[in-house]
Write an enzyme that holds these catalytic residues in place. Sequence first.
Site, PDB file in Angstrom:
ATOM      1  N   LYS A 214       0.759  -0.470   0.097  1.00  0.00           N
ATOM      2  CA  LYS A 214      -0.407   0.030  -0.343  1.00  0.00           C
ATOM      3  C   LYS A 214       1.007   1.199  -0.210  1.00  0.00           C
ATOM      4  CE  LYS A 214      -4.387  -2.505   1.222  1.00  0.00           C
ATOM      5  NZ  LYS A 214      -5.493  -2.450   2.014  1.00  0.00           N
ATOM      6  N   ARG A 254      -3.035 -10.433   4.859  1.00  0.00           N
ATOM      7  CA  ARG A 254      -3.491 -10.168   3.697  1.00  0.00           C
ATOM      8  C   ARG A 254      -2.834  -9.541   2.961  1.00  0.00           C
ATOM      9  NH1 ARG A 254      -5.676  -7.205  -0.252  1.00  0.00           N
ATOM     10  NH2 ARG A 254      -6.698  -7.689  -1.554  1.00  0.00           N
TER      11      ARG A 254
HETATM   12  N1  PMM Z   1      -7.584  -4.248   0.740  1.00  0.00           N
HETATM   13  C1  PMM Z   1      -7.540  -4.514  -0.665  1.00  0.00           C
HETATM   14  C2  PMM Z   1      -8.827  -5.748  -0.863  1.00  0.00           C
HETATM   15  N2  PMM Z   1      -9.330  -6.095   0.022  1.00  0.00           N
HETATM   16  N3  PMM Z   1      -9.711  -6.882   2.424  1.00  0.00           N
HETATM   17  C3  PMM Z   1      -9.413  -6.275   3.622  1.00  0.00           C
HETATM   18  N4  PMM Z   1      -9.715  -6.976   4.711  1.00  0.00           N
HETATM   19  N5  PMM Z   1      -8.510  -5.806   3.917  1.00  0.00           N
HETATM   20  C4  PMM Z   1      -7.815  -4.486   3.069  1.00  0.00           C
HETATM   21  O1  PMM Z   1      -7.351  -3.315   3.435  1.00  0.00           O
HETATM   22  C5  PMM Z   1      -7.774  -4.871   1.624  1.00  0.00           C
HETATM   23  C6  PMM Z   1      -8.789  -5.451   1.330  1.00  0.00           C
HETATM   24  C7  PMM Z   1      -7.060  -3.237  -1.251  1.00  0.00           C
HETATM   25  O2  PMM Z   1      -5.978  -4.308  -2.313  1.00  0.00           O
HETATM   26  P1  PMM Z   1      -5.323  -4.410  -3.236  1.00  0.00           P
HETATM   27  O3  PMM Z   1      -5.539  -3.286  -4.329  1.00  0.00           O
HETATM   28  O4  PMM Z   1      -3.889  -4.614  -2.997  1.00  0.00           O
HETATM   29  O5  PMM Z   1      -6.357  -5.838  -2.854  1.00  0.00           O
END
Ligand code: PMM
Length: 279
Positions: A214, A254
């Site tokens: 991020k 995650r």
């Molecule tokens: N971040 C993204 C997508 N889904 N779900 C949870 N529970 N927590 C998060 O911080 C989160 C998520 C966005 O990240 P990406 O675009 O790299 O998938």
Amino acid sequence: MGVLGSPATLIMGVLNVTPDSFSDGGRFEATDAAISHAHRLVAKGADIVDVGGESTRPGAERVAPAEELERVLPVIRALSQEGVVVSVDTMRSTTAQACVAAGASIINDVSGGLADPDMAAVVAAADVDYVAMHWRAHSTTMDSRDRYDDVVREVRDELSARVDALTSAGVRDERIILDPGLGFSKVADSNWPLLANMTEWSGGRRVLIGASRKRFLGAVVTRPGMDAGDPARRDHATTAVTALAAQAGAWAVRVHDARASSDAVRVVSAWQNALDTTR
Ligand code: PMM
């Protein structure tokens, strides 16, 4: 045993089934490529594969419900049949319901139930684990909602309101996993207090941390002359967050790079075991 619950922090591998990730060759190839990527994640140590069909990056537009479902459903069905533990990353109750029927055992809702008024009832009926993430607005406007007097207190209170709404709708408390929503309505500095004070906003519930690649990590590790926009340059920083989150007792992280985070969790476990046996 971490203070927040699970014996060792679990690795949730990110599987985004979105056009910018897998769809060069059409739907069938996209599904196949996504399943192969999930296999790689599991081989590298992912305990859970988190399948999402809608980008939640800052500025991203929403995807039509049918399109979202078409992207994720065949992937979730195939992985579940193989025995892979799958979560579905969706804000829609209809998608969540169909994916649970196809074998998903966790609903990961970045809106914590705010984007869809029917989500709580679906979670209650399905009786599966539910990740309630702190969220204030859809991706197109979320950066402008980064306004906090005290980010830890406000995230705690807003998550607590979500827990109340969920349990009132019949969701069992022990099914709820809380997530501070790093990067969601949080630009750079708002994220660190949430990482550093996990016990204060989680109220003893299981915690999921999604820091992987991020922007707020880029802000810390970018040196003069380096490209701040390259997410893959944030993998080492992500691994450092995993180690610290594991040390603090997070239930899961995650991440995109499952191997590095899985190694970090093992190192933390070895360290903690030595503490337990030498004290
Ligand atoms: N971040 C993204 C997508 N889904 N779900 C949870 N529970 N927590 C998060 O911080 C989160 C998520 C966005 O990240 P990406 O675009 O790299 O998938």
